[in-house]
Design a protein around this motif. Sequence first.
Motif, PDB file in Angstrom:
ATOM      1  N   HIS A   1      -0.323  29.621 -10.319  1.00  0.00           N
ATOM      2  CA  HIS A   1      -0.131  29.279 -11.729  1.00  0.00           C
ATOM      3  C   HIS A   1      -0.972  30.197 -12.606  1.00  0.00           C
TER       4      HIS A   1
ATOM      5  N   SER B   1      -0.856  33.114 -10.475  1.00  0.00           N
ATOM      6  CA  SER B   1       0.419  33.780 -10.194  1.00  0.00           C
ATOM      7  C   SER B   1       0.209  35.276  -9.995  1.00  0.00           C
TER       8      SER B   1
ATOM      9  N   LEU C   1       5.972  31.652  -8.725  1.00  0.00           N
ATOM     10  CA  LEU C   1       5.131  32.083  -9.840  1.00  0.00           C
ATOM     11  C   LEU C   1       5.375  31.152 -11.024  1.00  0.00           C
TER      12      LEU C   1
ATOM     13  N   THR D   1       3.837  32.332 -15.590  1.00  0.00           N
ATOM     14  CA  THR D   1       3.425  33.712 -15.340  1.00  0.00           C
ATOM     15  C   THR D   1       3.955  34.647 -16.407  1.00  0.00           C
TER      16      THR D   1
ATOM     17  N   THR E   1      11.844  34.451  -4.159  1.00  0.00           N
ATOM     18  CA  THR E   1      10.913  34.273  -5.273  1.00  0.00           C
ATOM     19  C   THR E   1      11.453  33.243  -6.252  1.00  0.00           C
TER      20      THR E   1
END
Length: 269
Positions: A96, A100, A119, A122, A212
């Motif tokens: 975070h 991130s 992430l 970010t 991701t």
Amino acid sequence: MMVHLPGFDAYCYSGGKAFNAAQPTIVFIHGAQNDHSVWALQSRYFAHHGFNVLAVDLPGHGRSKGAALHSVEEMAAWLLALMGAAGVERAILAGHSMGSLIALEAAFQAPRRVSHLALLGTTYPMKVSDALLDTAKNNEQAAIDMVNIFSHSSMAQKPSCPGPGFYTMGGAQRLMQRMSAINPDQLFYTDFFACNAYANGQAAAEAVACPTLFIFGSKDMMTPPRSTKLLTSAIKHGKIVQVDAGHQLMAEQPDAVLDALFGFATAPA
């Protein structure tokens, strides 16, 4: 649990579960002036639903010993060393804000050790205004007040908050004040300086090959969604989830964040 590293011990919240080599591992990485507790609601669920959990306290934060590190690159190298000391060869990294960037850099430094990358809150570059840097350096309490206001979308609690009497803004403020009390050496400034100075984000993002997930707060004023285009363009295969929250999205919308994270972590390869 405490993990021994050369020079000092590091603390990781494990959800009260012993490490099981047969299970996947997720590593949670907090942001500036925070500790592992910002992930309390998500990390405990993962620990009780088939995952090893390492919700870390970065050096100089929470229960981890040693001085705070001054660069994202150093923090990423520390994180990889901690994973090794804990017996984790490969893991999902969830970070975070400042965390991130640490997760992103760790994936760049050791791509084979990162199976998935999440992430939250970010952006890159993660620039900090001169005014906020100066306030963090010279009046930490004022910086805490500023960031606490900027990080929440409203004073009212969202429906998914844990229960009556749970004060999200107050809890976040007290946590940052506690970090100042246990480490008075300009911790907030050190963290902000590291975010501001990190220059490898684009190269790191372009190198990401693993699955991701981006989770953004639709009302985030610290890392607004409009500022995230460089990262989301560099990681074209990344999935984007937006929740109705400010920068402290794990506390403001814990259920929505958990649903996105758990679905991402358990999706078929």
